[in-house]
Design an enzyme around this catalytic site. Sequence first.
Site, mmCIF file in Angstrom:
data_model
loop_
_atom_site.group_PDB
_atom_site.id
_atom_site.type_symbol
_atom_site.label_atom_id
_atom_site.label_comp_id
_atom_site.label_asym_id
_atom_site.label_seq_id
_atom_site.Cartn_x
_atom_site.Cartn_y
_atom_site.Cartn_z
ATOM 1 N N SER A 155 34.202 -50.455 38.099
ATOM 2 C CA SER A 155 35.071 -49.924 38.397
ATOM 3 C C SER A 155 35.823 -48.640 38.365
ATOM 4 O O SER A 155 34.365 -48.074 38.819
ATOM 5 C CB SER A 155 36.282 -50.822 37.590
ATOM 6 O OG SER A 155 37.909 -50.185 37.976
ATOM 7 N N ASP A 205 35.519 -50.069 42.909
ATOM 8 C CA ASP A 205 35.479 -51.526 43.151
ATOM 9 C C ASP A 205 36.554 -51.728 43.583
ATOM 10 O O ASP A 205 36.148 -53.287 44.275
ATOM 11 C CB ASP A 205 34.898 -52.411 41.271
ATOM 12 C CG ASP A 205 36.167 -52.617 41.219
ATOM 13 O OD1 ASP A 205 37.782 -51.701 41.043
ATOM 14 O OD2 ASP A 205 36.314 -53.710 40.675
#
Length: 447
Positions: free
Chosen positions: A102, A243
Amino acid sequence: MGQRKYFGTDGIRGKVGESNINPEFVIKLGWAAGKVLAGHGTNKVLIGKDTRISGYMLESSLEAGLSAAGIDSGLLGPMPTPAIAYLTKTFRSEAGIVISASHNPYYDNGIKFFSADGYKLDDDIELAIEDMLDKPMTCVASDKLGKATRINDAAGRYIEFCKGSFPSDLSLTGLKIVVDCAHGATYHIAPNVLRELGATVVEIGTAPNGLNINEGVGATSMDAIVEKVKETNAHLGFALDGDGDRIMMVDHLGNVIDGDQIVYMIARDALKNGRMQGGVVGTLMSNLGLEIAFSKLGVPFARSKVGDRYVMEMLQQKGWAIGGENSGHILNLATSSTGDGIIAGLQVIAAMLRSDLDLHDLSNGFDMYPQCLVNVRYQDASQDYLAHADVQNAKQEAEAALGKKGRVLLRKSGTEPLIRVMVESDNEGHSSKWAEHIAETVRKVAN
Protein backbone atom coordinates in the site's frame (compact mmCIF):
# COMPACT_ATOMS: atom_id res chain seq x y z
CA MET A 1 -6.16 -22.75 15.19
CA GLY A 2 -5.58 -20.27 18.02
CA GLN A 3 -3.93 -16.88 17.91
CA ARG A 4 -2.87 -15.24 14.63
CA LYS A 5 0.83 -15.67 13.89
CA TYR A 6 1.09 -14.20 10.40
CA PHE A 7 -1.97 -12.21 9.33
CA GLY A 8 -2.41 -8.65 10.57
CA THR A 9 -5.29 -6.26 9.95
CA ASP A 10 -4.34 -5.96 6.28
CA GLY A 11 -2.85 -9.31 5.34
CA ILE A 12 0.80 -10.22 5.87
CA ARG A 13 3.27 -7.37 5.57
CA GLY A 14 6.94 -6.70 6.29
CA LYS A 15 10.34 -5.76 4.94
CA VAL A 16 11.37 -7.72 1.86
CA GLY A 17 13.90 -10.44 2.65
CA GLU A 18 13.07 -10.35 6.33
CA SER A 19 10.23 -11.61 8.50
CA ASN A 20 7.75 -13.45 6.25
CA ILE A 21 8.26 -11.52 3.02
CA ASN A 22 10.79 -13.86 1.44
CA PRO A 23 10.58 -16.55 -1.27
CA GLU A 24 10.67 -19.52 1.09
CA PHE A 25 7.76 -18.35 3.22
CA VAL A 26 5.70 -17.06 0.30
CA ILE A 27 5.96 -20.37 -1.60
CA LYS A 28 4.67 -22.07 1.56
CA LEU A 29 1.95 -19.43 1.88
CA GLY A 30 0.83 -20.03 -1.70
CA TRP A 31 0.70 -23.76 -1.03
CA ALA A 32 -1.17 -23.35 2.27
CA ALA A 33 -3.69 -20.97 0.72
CA GLY A 34 -4.12 -23.34 -2.22
CA LYS A 35 -4.79 -26.32 0.07
CA VAL A 36 -7.39 -24.40 2.08
CA LEU A 37 -9.07 -22.85 -0.96
CA ALA A 38 -9.08 -26.18 -2.81
CA GLY A 39 -11.18 -27.46 0.05
CA HIS A 40 -13.76 -24.88 -0.97
CA GLY A 41 -14.03 -26.40 -4.44
CA THR A 42 -11.89 -24.08 -6.56
CA ASN A 43 -8.94 -24.54 -8.85
CA LYS A 44 -8.15 -20.93 -9.87
CA VAL A 45 -6.83 -17.89 -8.03
CA LEU A 46 -5.98 -14.44 -9.45
CA ILE A 47 -2.72 -12.73 -8.51
CA GLY A 48 -2.15 -8.99 -8.90
CA LYS A 49 0.56 -6.68 -7.60
CA ASP A 50 1.64 -3.08 -7.34
CA THR A 51 4.83 -1.72 -8.93
CA ARG A 52 7.45 -2.69 -6.32
CA ILE A 53 10.48 -4.49 -7.70
CA SER A 54 9.92 -7.32 -5.22
CA GLY A 55 6.56 -8.05 -6.84
CA TYR A 56 8.24 -10.18 -9.52
CA MET A 57 9.84 -12.43 -6.91
CA LEU A 58 6.75 -12.75 -4.75
CA GLU A 59 4.43 -13.35 -7.71
CA SER A 60 6.61 -16.25 -8.87
CA SER A 61 6.78 -17.66 -5.34
CA LEU A 62 3.01 -17.57 -4.91
CA GLU A 63 2.53 -19.13 -8.34
CA ALA A 64 4.89 -21.99 -7.43
CA GLY A 65 3.18 -22.67 -4.11
CA LEU A 66 -0.29 -22.61 -5.62
CA SER A 67 0.83 -24.93 -8.41
CA ALA A 68 2.17 -27.41 -5.86
CA ALA A 69 -1.28 -27.42 -4.25
CA GLY A 70 -2.94 -28.05 -7.62
CA ILE A 71 -4.32 -24.53 -8.05
CA ASP A 72 -4.22 -22.55 -11.34
CA SER A 73 -3.06 -18.92 -11.26
CA GLY A 74 -4.32 -16.03 -13.36
CA LEU A 75 -1.61 -13.37 -13.42
CA LEU A 76 -2.95 -9.82 -13.66
CA GLY A 77 0.33 -7.90 -13.47
CA PRO A 78 0.35 -4.41 -11.87
CA MET A 79 -3.24 -3.65 -10.87
CA PRO A 80 -4.90 -1.63 -8.10
CA THR A 81 -6.10 -3.59 -5.07
CA PRO A 82 -9.80 -2.80 -5.77
CA ALA A 83 -9.34 -4.01 -9.35
CA ILE A 84 -8.22 -7.39 -8.08
CA ALA A 85 -11.30 -7.59 -5.86
CA TYR A 86 -13.53 -6.76 -8.83
CA LEU A 87 -11.78 -9.13 -11.26
CA THR A 88 -11.83 -11.99 -8.75
CA LYS A 89 -15.60 -11.73 -8.78
CA THR A 90 -16.01 -11.34 -12.53
CA PHE A 91 -13.66 -14.23 -13.34
CA ARG A 92 -15.54 -16.44 -10.86
CA SER A 93 -12.25 -17.22 -9.14
CA GLU A 94 -12.23 -18.63 -5.64
CA ALA A 95 -9.87 -15.93 -4.41
CA GLY A 96 -7.72 -13.00 -5.41
CA ILE A 97 -4.25 -12.33 -4.02
CA VAL A 98 -2.78 -8.84 -3.85
CA ILE A 99 0.98 -8.33 -3.57
CA SER A 100 1.33 -4.83 -2.13
CA ALA A 101 2.36 -2.84 0.92
CA SER A 102 0.00 0.00 0.00
CA HIS A 103 1.46 3.34 1.16
CA ASN A 104 4.69 1.86 2.57
CA PRO A 105 8.15 2.41 0.96
CA TYR A 106 9.34 0.14 -1.87
CA TYR A 107 11.45 -2.06 0.42
CA ASP A 108 8.30 -3.28 2.19
CA ASN A 109 5.78 -5.60 0.65
CA GLY A 110 2.77 -7.62 1.68
CA ILE A 111 0.19 -10.17 0.66
CA LYS A 112 -3.56 -10.03 1.22
CA PHE A 113 -6.48 -12.06 -0.03
CA PHE A 114 -9.95 -11.43 -1.41
CA SER A 115 -12.72 -13.98 -1.39
CA ALA A 116 -14.77 -15.02 -4.43
CA ASP A 117 -17.30 -12.23 -3.81
CA GLY A 118 -14.64 -9.50 -3.76
CA TYR A 119 -14.48 -9.00 0.00
CA LYS A 120 -11.48 -9.62 2.25
CA LEU A 121 -11.21 -13.21 3.46
CA ASP A 122 -13.18 -14.21 6.53
CA ASP A 123 -11.17 -14.66 9.70
CA ASP A 124 -11.82 -18.40 9.79
CA ILE A 125 -10.25 -18.88 6.35
CA GLU A 126 -7.20 -16.79 7.27
CA LEU A 127 -6.82 -18.86 10.43
CA ALA A 128 -7.17 -22.07 8.42
CA ILE A 129 -4.33 -20.88 6.16
CA GLU A 130 -2.22 -20.14 9.23
CA ASP A 131 -2.93 -23.62 10.55
CA MET A 132 -1.89 -25.14 7.20
CA LEU A 133 1.36 -23.11 7.23
CA ASP A 134 2.48 -25.10 10.27
CA LYS A 135 2.12 -28.41 8.42
CA PRO A 136 4.77 -30.02 6.16
CA MET A 137 4.55 -28.84 2.56
CA THR A 138 3.60 -31.49 0.00
CA CYS A 139 3.14 -31.51 -3.76
CA VAL A 140 0.34 -32.96 -5.86
CA ALA A 141 1.15 -35.43 -8.63
CA SER A 142 2.59 -33.95 -11.82
CA ASP A 143 -0.64 -34.34 -13.75
CA LYS A 144 -2.49 -32.38 -11.02
CA LEU A 145 -0.13 -29.38 -10.85
CA GLY A 146 -1.66 -25.95 -11.30
CA LYS A 147 -1.02 -23.88 -14.43
CA ALA A 148 -0.38 -20.15 -14.76
CA THR A 149 -1.80 -17.87 -17.44
CA ARG A 150 -1.35 -14.15 -18.07
CA ILE A 151 -4.61 -12.15 -18.24
CA ASN A 152 -3.83 -9.46 -20.80
CA ASP A 153 -7.08 -7.49 -20.82
CA ALA A 154 -7.31 -6.94 -17.04
CA ALA A 155 -6.60 -3.19 -17.20
CA GLY A 156 -9.23 -2.56 -19.87
CA ARG A 157 -11.86 -4.49 -17.92
CA TYR A 158 -11.24 -2.48 -14.78
CA ILE A 159 -11.17 0.86 -16.62
CA GLU A 160 -14.65 0.09 -17.97
CA PHE A 161 -15.84 -0.86 -14.48
CA CYS A 162 -14.63 2.48 -13.07
CA LYS A 163 -16.27 4.42 -15.89
CA GLY A 164 -19.49 2.49 -15.33
CA SER A 165 -19.63 3.77 -11.74
CA PHE A 166 -19.93 7.37 -13.01
CA PRO A 167 -23.43 8.64 -13.89
CA SER A 168 -24.08 8.29 -17.61
CA ASP A 169 -25.79 11.69 -17.78
CA LEU A 170 -22.66 13.50 -16.54
CA SER A 171 -19.34 14.25 -18.21
CA LEU A 172 -15.90 15.46 -17.14
CA THR A 173 -15.60 17.58 -20.28
CA GLY A 174 -14.24 21.02 -19.38
CA LEU A 175 -12.54 19.87 -16.17
CA LYS A 176 -8.77 19.92 -15.79
CA ILE A 177 -7.78 17.30 -13.22
CA VAL A 178 -4.35 16.54 -11.80
CA VAL A 179 -4.00 12.86 -10.92
CA ASP A 180 -1.13 11.57 -8.78
CA CYS A 181 -0.70 7.80 -8.97
CA ALA A 182 2.21 7.54 -6.51
CA HIS A 183 4.24 5.65 -9.15
CA GLY A 184 2.00 2.79 -8.10
CA ALA A 185 -0.57 0.36 -9.41
CA THR A 186 -2.98 2.96 -10.84
CA TYR A 187 -0.40 4.56 -13.16
CA HIS A 188 -1.96 3.02 -16.30
CA ILE A 189 -5.55 3.09 -15.01
CA ALA A 190 -6.58 6.37 -13.36
CA PRO A 191 -5.42 8.79 -16.11
CA ASN A 192 -7.21 6.71 -18.75
CA VAL A 193 -10.45 6.56 -16.75
CA LEU A 194 -10.54 10.35 -16.41
CA ARG A 195 -9.58 11.00 -20.04
CA GLU A 196 -12.19 8.60 -21.37
CA LEU A 197 -14.83 10.40 -19.29
CA GLY A 198 -13.82 13.69 -20.95
CA ALA A 199 -11.35 15.37 -18.56
CA THR A 200 -8.13 17.12 -19.44
CA VAL A 201 -5.63 15.17 -17.34
CA VAL A 202 -2.31 16.29 -15.87
CA GLU A 203 -0.31 13.30 -14.63
CA ILE A 204 2.26 12.99 -11.88
CA GLY A 205 3.53 9.84 -10.23
CA THR A 206 2.95 7.74 -13.35
CA ALA A 207 6.52 6.58 -14.08
CA PRO A 208 7.15 3.58 -11.80
CA ASN A 209 10.62 2.03 -11.82
CA GLY A 210 10.17 -0.49 -9.03
CA LEU A 211 11.90 1.67 -6.44
CA ASN A 212 10.00 4.98 -6.45
CA ILE A 213 6.51 3.92 -5.31
CA ASN A 214 5.10 6.49 -2.83
CA GLU A 215 8.37 8.44 -2.93
CA GLY A 216 7.46 12.10 -2.53
CA VAL A 217 4.12 11.57 -4.30
CA GLY A 218 0.73 10.03 -3.69
CA ALA A 219 -1.87 10.23 -0.95
CA THR A 220 0.74 10.25 1.81
CA SER A 221 2.88 13.01 0.25
CA MET A 222 0.53 15.77 -0.87
CA ASP A 223 2.98 18.63 -1.53
CA ALA A 224 3.65 17.56 -5.13
CA ILE A 225 0.01 17.51 -6.21
CA VAL A 226 -0.82 20.71 -4.34
CA GLU A 227 1.91 22.52 -6.28
CA LYS A 228 0.86 20.96 -9.60
CA VAL A 229 -2.81 21.94 -9.14
CA LYS A 230 -1.83 25.54 -8.48
CA GLU A 231 0.80 25.60 -11.24
CA THR A 232 -1.58 24.29 -13.92
CA ASN A 233 -4.69 26.14 -12.69
CA ALA A 234 -6.49 22.82 -12.48
CA HIS A 235 -10.04 22.53 -11.18
CA LEU A 236 -8.99 19.83 -8.72
CA GLY A 237 -6.58 17.01 -8.11
CA PHE A 238 -6.66 13.63 -6.57
CA ALA A 239 -3.84 11.60 -5.16
CA LEU A 240 -3.94 7.82 -4.86
CA ASP A 241 -1.65 5.61 -2.80
CA GLY A 242 0.58 2.83 -4.08
CA ASP A 243 -2.15 0.23 -4.45
CA GLY A 244 -5.02 2.59 -5.29
CA ASP A 245 -7.38 1.83 -2.42
CA ARG A 246 -7.18 5.27 -0.82
CA ILE A 247 -7.54 8.83 -2.08
CA MET A 248 -6.88 12.37 -0.91
CA MET A 249 -8.06 15.35 -2.96
CA VAL A 250 -7.00 18.96 -3.61
CA ASP A 251 -9.29 21.87 -4.47
CA HIS A 252 -8.42 24.58 -7.01
CA LEU A 253 -6.91 26.76 -4.26
CA GLY A 254 -4.50 24.04 -3.21
CA ASN A 255 -6.33 22.97 -0.05
CA VAL A 256 -6.03 19.29 0.85
CA ILE A 257 -9.34 17.44 1.20
CA ASP A 258 -8.99 14.42 3.48
CA GLY A 259 -10.96 11.19 3.86
CA ASP A 260 -13.39 12.60 6.43
CA GLN A 261 -14.40 15.38 4.05
CA ILE A 262 -14.67 12.93 1.14
CA VAL A 263 -16.95 10.63 3.16
CA TYR A 264 -19.07 13.61 4.12
CA MET A 265 -19.45 14.85 0.53
CA ILE A 266 -20.36 11.39 -0.80
CA ALA A 267 -22.84 10.70 2.00
CA ARG A 268 -24.47 14.13 1.81
CA ASP A 269 -24.93 13.70 -1.95
CA ALA A 270 -26.45 10.25 -1.41
CA LEU A 271 -28.83 11.69 1.20
CA LYS A 272 -29.81 14.58 -1.08
CA ASN A 273 -30.54 12.23 -3.97
CA GLY A 274 -32.42 9.57 -2.02
CA ARG A 275 -29.67 6.93 -2.19
CA MET A 276 -28.66 6.87 1.48
CA GLN A 277 -28.71 3.42 3.08
CA GLY A 278 -28.92 3.88 6.84
CA GLY A 279 -25.94 5.73 8.28
CA VAL A 280 -22.19 6.20 7.96
CA VAL A 281 -19.29 4.36 9.59
CA GLY A 282 -16.10 6.19 10.52
CA THR A 283 -13.30 5.10 12.82
CA LEU A 284 -11.81 6.10 16.14
CA MET A 285 -9.64 8.51 14.12
CA SER A 286 -12.54 10.25 12.38
CA ASN A 287 -12.79 13.94 13.19
CA LEU A 288 -15.25 14.92 15.89
CA GLY A 289 -16.55 17.61 13.53
CA LEU A 290 -17.65 14.87 11.12
CA GLU A 291 -19.76 13.22 13.78
CA ILE A 292 -21.36 16.56 14.69
CA ALA A 293 -22.06 17.36 11.02
CA PHE A 294 -23.83 14.05 10.42
CA SER A 295 -25.85 14.59 13.57
CA LYS A 296 -27.10 17.89 12.14
CA LEU A 297 -28.13 16.08 8.94
CA GLY A 298 -29.96 13.42 10.95
CA VAL A 299 -27.61 10.72 9.64
CA PRO A 300 -26.58 7.99 12.12
CA PHE A 301 -22.82 7.78 12.65
CA ALA A 302 -20.83 4.93 14.20
CA ARG A 303 -17.12 4.43 14.87
CA SER A 304 -15.22 1.22 14.21
CA LYS A 305 -11.68 0.31 15.12
CA VAL A 306 -9.05 1.83 12.81
CA GLY A 307 -8.66 -0.07 9.54
CA ASP A 308 -10.88 -0.40 6.47
CA ARG A 309 -11.40 -4.05 7.41
CA TYR A 310 -13.25 -2.96 10.55
CA VAL A 311 -15.19 -0.25 8.73
CA MET A 312 -16.35 -2.95 6.31
CA GLU A 313 -17.35 -5.30 9.12
CA MET A 314 -19.47 -2.63 10.79
CA LEU A 315 -21.12 -1.60 7.51
CA GLN A 316 -22.09 -5.21 6.88
CA GLN A 317 -23.36 -5.67 10.43
CA LYS A 318 -25.56 -2.57 10.19
CA GLY A 319 -26.62 -2.98 6.57
CA TRP A 320 -25.19 0.45 5.69
CA ALA A 321 -23.23 1.34 2.55
CA ILE A 322 -20.93 4.35 3.16
CA GLY A 323 -17.93 4.58 5.44
CA GLY A 324 -14.29 5.48 5.52
CA GLU A 325 -11.17 6.69 7.25
CA ASN A 326 -9.61 10.13 7.37
CA SER A 327 -6.53 8.58 5.72
CA GLY A 328 -8.55 8.20 2.52
CA HIS A 329 -9.92 4.66 2.58
CA ILE A 330 -13.47 5.24 1.32
CA LEU A 331 -16.11 2.52 1.13
CA ASN A 332 -19.40 2.66 -0.74
CA LEU A 333 -20.84 -0.83 -1.01
CA ALA A 334 -23.39 0.42 -3.52
CA THR A 335 -20.58 0.74 -6.07
CA SER A 336 -17.68 -1.49 -4.99
CA SER A 337 -16.95 -4.34 -2.59
CA THR A 338 -13.80 -2.71 -1.21
CA GLY A 339 -12.16 0.69 -0.82
CA ASP A 340 -11.53 2.17 -4.26
CA GLY A 341 -9.70 5.48 -4.64
CA ILE A 342 -10.62 6.05 -8.29
CA ILE A 343 -14.31 5.36 -7.80
CA ALA A 344 -14.46 7.49 -4.62
CA GLY A 345 -12.91 10.38 -6.56
CA LEU A 346 -15.49 9.97 -9.32
CA GLN A 347 -18.30 10.02 -6.74
CA VAL A 348 -17.05 13.33 -5.37
CA ILE A 349 -16.82 14.81 -8.87
CA ALA A 350 -20.37 13.61 -9.60
CA ALA A 351 -21.54 15.38 -6.43
CA MET A 352 -19.75 18.55 -7.60
CA LEU A 353 -21.47 18.47 -10.98
CA ARG A 354 -24.91 17.70 -9.54
CA SER A 355 -24.57 20.56 -7.04
CA ASP A 356 -22.97 22.97 -9.53
CA LEU A 357 -20.24 23.69 -6.95
CA ASP A 358 -16.48 23.54 -7.15
CA LEU A 359 -14.64 21.17 -4.81
CA HIS A 360 -13.71 23.96 -2.40
CA ASP A 361 -17.33 24.96 -1.79
CA LEU A 362 -18.61 21.38 -1.81
CA SER A 363 -16.13 20.37 0.91
CA ASN A 364 -17.14 23.16 3.29
CA GLY A 365 -19.79 21.05 4.96
CA PHE A 366 -18.50 20.87 8.51
CA ASP A 367 -16.06 22.43 10.94
CA MET A 368 -13.09 20.16 11.46
CA TYR A 369 -11.67 20.05 14.96
CA PRO A 370 -7.89 20.61 15.00
CA GLN A 371 -6.35 17.15 15.16
CA CYS A 372 -2.68 16.44 15.81
CA LEU A 373 -1.21 13.03 14.98
CA VAL A 374 2.33 12.06 16.04
CA ASN A 375 3.88 8.71 15.07
CA VAL A 376 6.46 7.15 17.38
CA ARG A 377 8.53 4.24 16.08
CA TYR A 378 9.27 1.36 18.44
CA GLN A 379 11.73 -1.54 18.34
CA ASP A 380 10.34 -4.41 20.39
CA ALA A 381 6.96 -5.61 19.11
CA SER A 382 6.53 -7.90 22.11
CA GLN A 383 6.27 -4.98 24.54
CA ASP A 384 2.94 -3.32 25.36
CA TYR A 385 4.19 0.25 25.56
CA LEU A 386 0.69 1.68 25.70
CA ALA A 387 0.04 -0.04 29.03
CA HIS A 388 3.13 1.49 30.64
CA ALA A 389 2.26 3.57 33.71
CA ASP A 390 4.07 6.68 32.43
CA VAL A 391 2.18 6.59 29.12
CA GLN A 392 -1.16 6.09 30.85
CA ASN A 393 -0.42 8.95 33.26
CA ALA A 394 0.42 11.29 30.34
CA LYS A 395 -2.80 10.27 28.59
CA GLN A 396 -4.91 10.89 31.70
CA GLU A 397 -3.23 14.26 32.25
CA ALA A 398 -4.14 15.34 28.71
CA GLU A 399 -7.72 14.11 29.02
CA ALA A 400 -8.20 15.99 32.25
CA ALA A 401 -6.89 19.21 30.68
CA LEU A 402 -9.04 18.87 27.52
CA GLY A 403 -12.23 17.85 29.27
CA LYS A 404 -15.28 17.44 27.04
CA LYS A 405 -13.76 19.66 24.34
CA GLY A 406 -11.27 17.08 23.15
CA ARG A 407 -10.22 13.46 23.09
CA VAL A 408 -7.04 11.36 23.08
CA LEU A 409 -6.41 8.17 21.10
CA LEU A 410 -3.33 5.96 21.42
CA ARG A 411 -2.94 2.88 19.25
CA LYS A 412 -0.45 0.64 17.53
CA SER A 413 -0.38 0.75 13.73
CA GLY A 414 -1.60 -2.46 12.14
CA THR A 415 0.92 -2.23 9.28
CA GLU A 416 4.08 -0.55 10.65
CA PRO A 417 6.09 -0.56 13.93
CA LEU A 418 4.52 2.71 15.00
CA ILE A 419 2.52 3.95 17.94
CA ARG A 420 0.08 6.61 16.80
CA VAL A 421 -0.69 9.43 19.22
CA MET A 422 -3.73 11.47 18.25
CA VAL A 423 -5.13 14.43 20.17
CA GLU A 424 -8.17 16.36 19.00
CA SER A 425 -9.74 19.46 20.54
CA ASP A 426 -11.43 22.72 19.65
CA ASN A 427 -8.07 24.49 20.03
CA GLU A 428 -5.18 23.73 17.68
CA GLY A 429 -2.55 24.78 20.20
CA HIS A 430 -3.97 22.44 22.82
CA SER A 431 -4.09 19.54 20.35
CA SER A 432 -0.43 19.88 19.34
CA LYS A 433 0.77 20.57 22.89
CA TRP A 434 -0.75 17.46 24.40
CA ALA A 435 0.03 15.23 21.42
CA GLU A 436 3.72 16.14 21.69
CA HIS A 437 3.65 15.68 25.48
CA ILE A 438 2.26 12.15 25.19
CA ALA A 439 4.47 11.27 22.21
CA GLU A 440 7.61 12.32 24.12
CA THR A 441 6.58 10.05 26.97
CA VAL A 442 6.07 7.16 24.54
CA ARG A 443 9.52 7.81 22.99
CA LYS A 444 11.20 7.59 26.39
CA VAL A 445 9.44 4.33 27.18
CA ALA A 446 9.81 2.69 23.74
CA ASN A 447 13.44 3.58 22.93
